[in-house]
Design an enzyme around this catalytic site. Structure first.
Site, PDB file in Angstrom:
ATOM      1  CB  ALA A   1      -1.031   0.229   1.476  1.00 38.12           C
TER       2      ALA A   1
ATOM      3  CG  ASN B   1      -1.474   6.833   3.071  1.00 35.68           C
ATOM      4  OD1 ASN B   1      -1.725   6.453   4.197  1.00 35.68           O
ATOM      5  ND2 ASN B   1      -0.887   7.658   3.184  1.00 35.68           N
TER       6      ASN B   1
ATOM      7  CG  HIS C   1       3.922  13.969   1.570  1.00 37.07           C
ATOM      8  ND1 HIS C   1       3.426  13.807   0.799  1.00 37.07           N
ATOM      9  CD2 HIS C   1       4.654  13.051   2.357  1.00 37.07           C
ATOM     10  CE1 HIS C   1       2.322  12.772   0.919  1.00 37.07           C
ATOM     11  NE2 HIS C   1       2.797  12.059   2.016  1.00 37.07           N
TER      12      HIS C   1
ATOM     13  CE  LYS D   1       5.908  11.138  -0.758  1.00 35.06           C
ATOM     14  NZ  LYS D   1       6.152  10.209  -0.144  1.00 35.06           N
TER      15      LYS D   1
HETATM   16  P1  NAD Z   1      14.739   7.377   5.212  1.00 33.51           P
HETATM   17  O1  NAD Z   1      14.967   7.774   4.278  1.00 33.51           O
HETATM   18  O2  NAD Z   1      13.667   7.699   6.535  1.00 33.51           O
HETATM   19  O3  NAD Z   1      14.392   6.295   5.867  1.00 33.51           O
HETATM   20  C1  NAD Z   1      15.013   4.766   4.681  1.00 33.51           C
HETATM   21  C2  NAD Z   1      15.541   3.321   4.510  1.00 33.51           C
HETATM   22  O4  NAD Z   1      15.705   2.838   4.182  1.00 33.51           O
HETATM   23  C3  NAD Z   1      17.591   4.513   5.904  1.00 33.51           C
HETATM   24  O5  NAD Z   1      17.511   4.475   7.108  1.00 33.51           O
HETATM   25  C4  NAD Z   1      17.839   3.448   4.383  1.00 33.51           C
HETATM   26  O6  NAD Z   1      19.124   3.934   5.208  1.00 33.51           O
HETATM   27  C5  NAD Z   1      16.951   2.335   4.861  1.00 33.51           C
HETATM   28  N1  NAD Z   1      17.292   1.669   2.938  1.00 33.51           N
HETATM   29  C6  NAD Z   1      18.305   2.024   1.707  1.00 33.51           C
HETATM   30  N2  NAD Z   1      18.615   1.551   1.309  1.00 33.51           N
HETATM   31  C7  NAD Z   1      18.299  -0.074   1.863  1.00 33.51           C
HETATM   32  C8  NAD Z   1      18.506  -1.190   1.430  1.00 33.51           C
HETATM   33  N3  NAD Z   1      19.019  -1.614  -0.103  1.00 33.51           N
HETATM   34  N4  NAD Z   1      18.482  -2.479   2.402  1.00 33.51           N
HETATM   35  C9  NAD Z   1      17.348  -1.876   3.851  1.00 33.51           C
HETATM   36  N5  NAD Z   1      17.558  -0.725   3.783  1.00 33.51           N
HETATM   37  C10 NAD Z   1      17.531   0.241   3.171  1.00 33.51           C
HETATM   38  O7  NAD Z   1      12.109   6.875   5.260  1.00 33.51           O
HETATM   39  P2  NAD Z   1      11.597   6.505   5.560  1.00 33.51           P
HETATM   40  O8  NAD Z   1      10.867   8.631   5.344  1.00 33.51           O
HETATM   41  O9  NAD Z   1      11.666   6.380   6.588  1.00 33.51           O
HETATM   42  O10 NAD Z   1      10.241   6.401   4.424  1.00 33.51           O
HETATM   43  C11 NAD Z   1      10.352   5.244   3.987  1.00 33.51           C
HETATM   44  C12 NAD Z   1       9.404   4.267   2.893  1.00 33.51           C
HETATM   45  O11 NAD Z   1       7.946   4.791   3.097  1.00 33.51           O
HETATM   46  C13 NAD Z   1       9.834   5.630   1.598  1.00 33.51           C
HETATM   47  O12 NAD Z   1       9.961   5.006   0.233  1.00 33.51           O
HETATM   48  C14 NAD Z   1       8.338   6.430   1.977  1.00 33.51           C
HETATM   49  O13 NAD Z   1       7.726   6.783   0.923  1.00 33.51           O
HETATM   50  C15 NAD Z   1       8.037   5.422   2.812  1.00 33.51           C
HETATM   51  N6  NAD Z   1       6.522   5.548   3.262  1.00 33.51           N
HETATM   52  C16 NAD Z   1       5.020   4.740   2.923  1.00 33.51           C
HETATM   53  C17 NAD Z   1       4.390   4.789   4.017  1.00 33.51           C
HETATM   54  C18 NAD Z   1       2.839   3.989   3.189  1.00 33.51           C
HETATM   55  O14 NAD Z   1       1.719   4.052   4.384  1.00 33.51           O
HETATM   56  N7  NAD Z   1       3.060   2.873   2.314  1.00 33.51           N
HETATM   57  C19 NAD Z   1       3.846   5.829   4.942  1.00 33.51           C
HETATM   58  C20 NAD Z   1       5.735   6.962   4.957  1.00 33.51           C
HETATM   59  C21 NAD Z   1       6.937   6.625   3.821  1.00 33.51           C
END
Ligand code: NAD
Length: 271
Positions: free
Chosen positions: A124, A126, A157, A161
């Site tokens: 999802a 979100n 956002h 982001k």
């Molecule tokens: P962030 O940049 O704070 O965190 C991402 C993390 O992933 C970092 O610690 C990074 O080092 C790690 N990472 C990168 N490559 C990796 C790999 N190959 N293996 C393991 N870890 C790895 O980002 P965030 O704000 O925490 O968001 C993360 C993702 O979640 C984004 O894509 C964001 O858009 C998404 N998100 C989704 C929802 C939802 O409800 N679906 C909500 C918020 C954020």
């Protein structure tokens, strides 16, 4: 360990969402943390994962390798570039997956569809309950209001982001297009930098704004003759996404293979 515990591996554990998820799992009464993964270059590799969110030691060390134990569920909120390898690993080990990463490619979507034939996956853009409902309400409104009403989606956002427009805005747009028998890719307009063309009635406009620390705002506007309907969702705490993702993880336990979304988890999917 009691069987009623849901065992969870968090990927992207050092990130904003990862830390929120870690805290939620470690604080919960029915879940246990069985792995915390981030990329090799991340600081704190080999440290106790609980340190990342300021909690007492959990015995689980931050690792750069995804090795989910049998019976566990992987919850991946990392980056799009990591998604393919993580899906492949879950497939190989037969482990269910909750995928929250947004901005994933068409190829990754295809891989998800294939993987969903063999393992249960909830993906999802979100995981909030409110956004899941907003998406359904917007589809219903678009159907009822008809082509006299123009549709515009706006999202805001935080400054960190990376992907724009948000995966959520795109998902809402797709749901509206589907409900009104339009092809989203043909009618979506992501920027308006023209002085030469007017909007068409089919268009679904999507605009994005980045800045500050907003956890996410989405508004769908239906602009008609003499009236305007707006449906807005504001996330004020990213805990809601973690809460929804862990609700999805619990729901996945014992579920047959399939590619599910949050509407399935809430029992409000329209198929
Ligand atoms: P962030 O940049 O704070 O965190 C991402 C993390 O992933 C970092 O610690 C990074 O080092 C790690 N990472 C990168 N490559 C990796 C790999 N190959 N293996 C393991 N870890 C790895 O980002 P965030 O704000 O925490 O968001 C993360 C993702 O979640 C984004 O894509 C964001 O858009 C998404 N998100 C989704 C929802 C939802 O409800 N679906 C909500 C918020 C954020």
């Amino acid at each position: 360990m009691s069987e009623r515990f849901v065992s969870v591996v968090i990927v992207g554990a050092r990130g904003r969402m990862g830390q929120t998820l870690l805290r939620a799992v470690l604080d919960s009464e029915d879940m246990t943390l069985s792995g915390a993964v981030d990329r090799t270059e991340s600081p704190g590799m080999g440290d106790d994962a609980a340190k990342l969110c300021g909690l007492p030691a959990s015995g689980v060390l931050l690792s750069d390798e995804l090795r989910p134990p049998r019976g566990s569920i992987v919850v991946d909120f990392s980056l799009p570039g990591a998604a393919d390898a993580n899906i492949a690993r879950c497939l190989e080990l037969g482990v269910p997956l909750v995928l929250g990463t947004t901005g994933i490619s068409g190829e990754t979507r295809d891989l998800l569809k294939r993987a969903g034939k063999e393992i249960p996956i909830v993906s999802a853009a979100n995981f909030s309950v409110g956004i899941t409902l907003l998406t359904q309400l917007a589809a219903m409104a678009a159907r009822a209001l008809g082509p006299e009403f123009d549709t515009e989606i706006f999202e805001l956002h935080h400054r960190h982001k990376r992907d724009a427009p948000s995966g959520t805005a795109l998902r809402i747009g797709k749901a509206i297009a589907q409900a009104t028998e339009r092809n989203f890719d043909e009618v979506a307009v992501r920027s308006r930098n023209t002085t030469e063309t007017q909007r068409t009635t089919e268009e679904i406009g999507i605009s994005a704004l980045r800045g500050g620390d907003s956890a996410g705002e989405h508004t769908v506007m239906f602009l008609g003759p003499g009236e305007r309907l707006e449906i807005t969702h504001r996330a004020t705490d990213r805990g809601i996404f973690a809460h929804g993702a862990l609700r999805a993880a619990r729901w996945l336990v014992g579920r047959p293979p399939g590619l599910y979304d949050m509407a399935d988890v809430l029992g409000i999917a329209r198929r």
